[in-house]
Enzyme design. Structure first.
Site, PDB file in Angstrom:
ATOM      1  N   ASP A 135      -1.517   4.320  10.118  1.00 47.54           N
ATOM      2  CA  ASP A 135      -2.694   3.686   9.537  1.00 47.54           C
ATOM      3  C   ASP A 135      -2.944   2.364  10.235  1.00 47.54           C
ATOM      4  O   ASP A 135      -2.004   1.600  10.489  1.00 47.54           O
ATOM      5  CB  ASP A 135      -2.499   3.407   8.041  1.00 47.54           C
ATOM      6  CG  ASP A 135      -2.892   4.576   7.156  1.00 47.54           C
ATOM      7  OD1 ASP A 135      -3.217   5.655   7.687  1.00 47.54           O
ATOM      8  OD2 ASP A 135      -2.877   4.401   5.921  1.00 47.54           O
ATOM      9  N   TYR A 191       0.833  -1.200   0.000  1.00 51.10           N
ATOM     10  CA  TYR A 191       0.000   0.000   0.000  1.00 51.10           C
ATOM     11  C   TYR A 191       0.876   1.262   0.000  1.00 51.10           C
ATOM     12  O   TYR A 191       0.643   2.184  -0.782  1.00 51.10           O
ATOM     13  CB  TYR A 191      -0.931  -0.029   1.218  1.00 51.10           C
ATOM     14  CG  TYR A 191      -1.691   1.248   1.445  1.00 51.10           C
ATOM     15  CD1 TYR A 191      -2.891   1.488   0.784  1.00 51.10           C
ATOM     16  CD2 TYR A 191      -1.223   2.215   2.331  1.00 51.10           C
ATOM     17  CE1 TYR A 191      -3.593   2.667   0.996  1.00 51.10           C
ATOM     18  CE2 TYR A 191      -1.914   3.394   2.545  1.00 51.10           C
ATOM     19  CZ  TYR A 191      -3.097   3.609   1.877  1.00 51.10           C
ATOM     20  OH  TYR A 191      -3.782   4.779   2.082  1.00 51.10           O
ATOM     21  N   ASP A 197     -10.199   8.955   7.337  1.00 49.05           N
ATOM     22  CA  ASP A 197      -8.907   9.623   7.156  1.00 49.05           C
ATOM     23  C   ASP A 197      -9.103  11.130   7.186  1.00 49.05           C
ATOM     24  O   ASP A 197      -9.557  11.703   6.199  1.00 49.05           O
ATOM     25  CB  ASP A 197      -8.281   9.185   5.836  1.00 49.05           C
ATOM     26  CG  ASP A 197      -6.853   9.656   5.666  1.00 49.05           C
ATOM     27  OD1 ASP A 197      -6.396  10.500   6.458  1.00 49.05           O
ATOM     28  OD2 ASP A 197      -6.194   9.188   4.724  1.00 49.05           O
ATOM     29  N   ASP A 221       3.269  12.927   9.454  1.00 46.22           N
ATOM     30  CA  ASP A 221       3.503  11.625  10.081  1.00 46.22           C
ATOM     31  C   ASP A 221       2.161  11.013  10.449  1.00 46.22           C
ATOM     32  O   ASP A 221       1.345  11.648  11.130  1.00 46.22           O
ATOM     33  CB  ASP A 221       4.386  11.783  11.314  1.00 46.22           C
ATOM     34  CG  ASP A 221       5.799  12.178  10.929  1.00 46.22           C
ATOM     35  OD1 ASP A 221       6.387  11.478  10.078  1.00 46.22           O
ATOM     36  OD2 ASP A 221       6.307  13.181  11.459  1.00 46.22           O
TER      37      ASP A 221
END
EC number: 5.3.3.1
Length: 131
Positions: free
Chosen positions: A103, A16, A40, A100
């Site tokens: 996930d 990814y 997100d 930064d």
């Protein structure tokens, strides 16, 4: 079918990041399950389904050169989940910046991303020197 192993999760999550780094939006979207959700950053209303997810990535990655790299190892569990720290470098409002992020992803039995939650806020954004 079984959920991906911890080693498979590590490989999928590293892949990814590689795809984000090269800006391959179509390949990123193909990593998602049809009914996937993206938060997100985490806490925002979830984005549902591949069509909305594709639009999200086109908006976020389609506007300019974005670089991404892991900043630590992918942590993976035995139930098809993982987390990874990484950095995204981009130009934001005309200024080179770095973000930064952590996930957290959950994969389905086909190795597709079922949920993705990105943890970041403006406190994780830093200005970079132009190169």
């Amino acid at each position: 079918m079984n959920l991906p192993t911890a080693q498979e999760v590590q490989g999928l999550m590293a892949r990814y990041i590689e795809l984000v780094d090269v800006g391959d939006i179509e390949a990123i979207v193909q990593m998602y399950a049809d009914d996937a959700t993206v938060e997100d950053p985490f806490g925002q209303p979830p984005i549902h389904g591949r069509e909305q997810i594709a639009a999200f990535y086109r908006q976020g990655l389609g506007g300019g050169k974005v670089r991404a790299c892991l900043t630590g190892p992918v942590r993976a569990s035995h139930n098809g989940c993982g987390a990874m720290p990484f950095r995204v470098e981009m130009v934001w409002n005309g200024q080179p910046c770095a973000l930064d992020v952590i996930d957290v992803m959950r994969f389905d039995e086909h190795g597709r991303i079922q949920t993705m939650q990105a943890y970041w806020s403006e406190v994780n954004l830093s200005v970079r020197e132009p190169q």
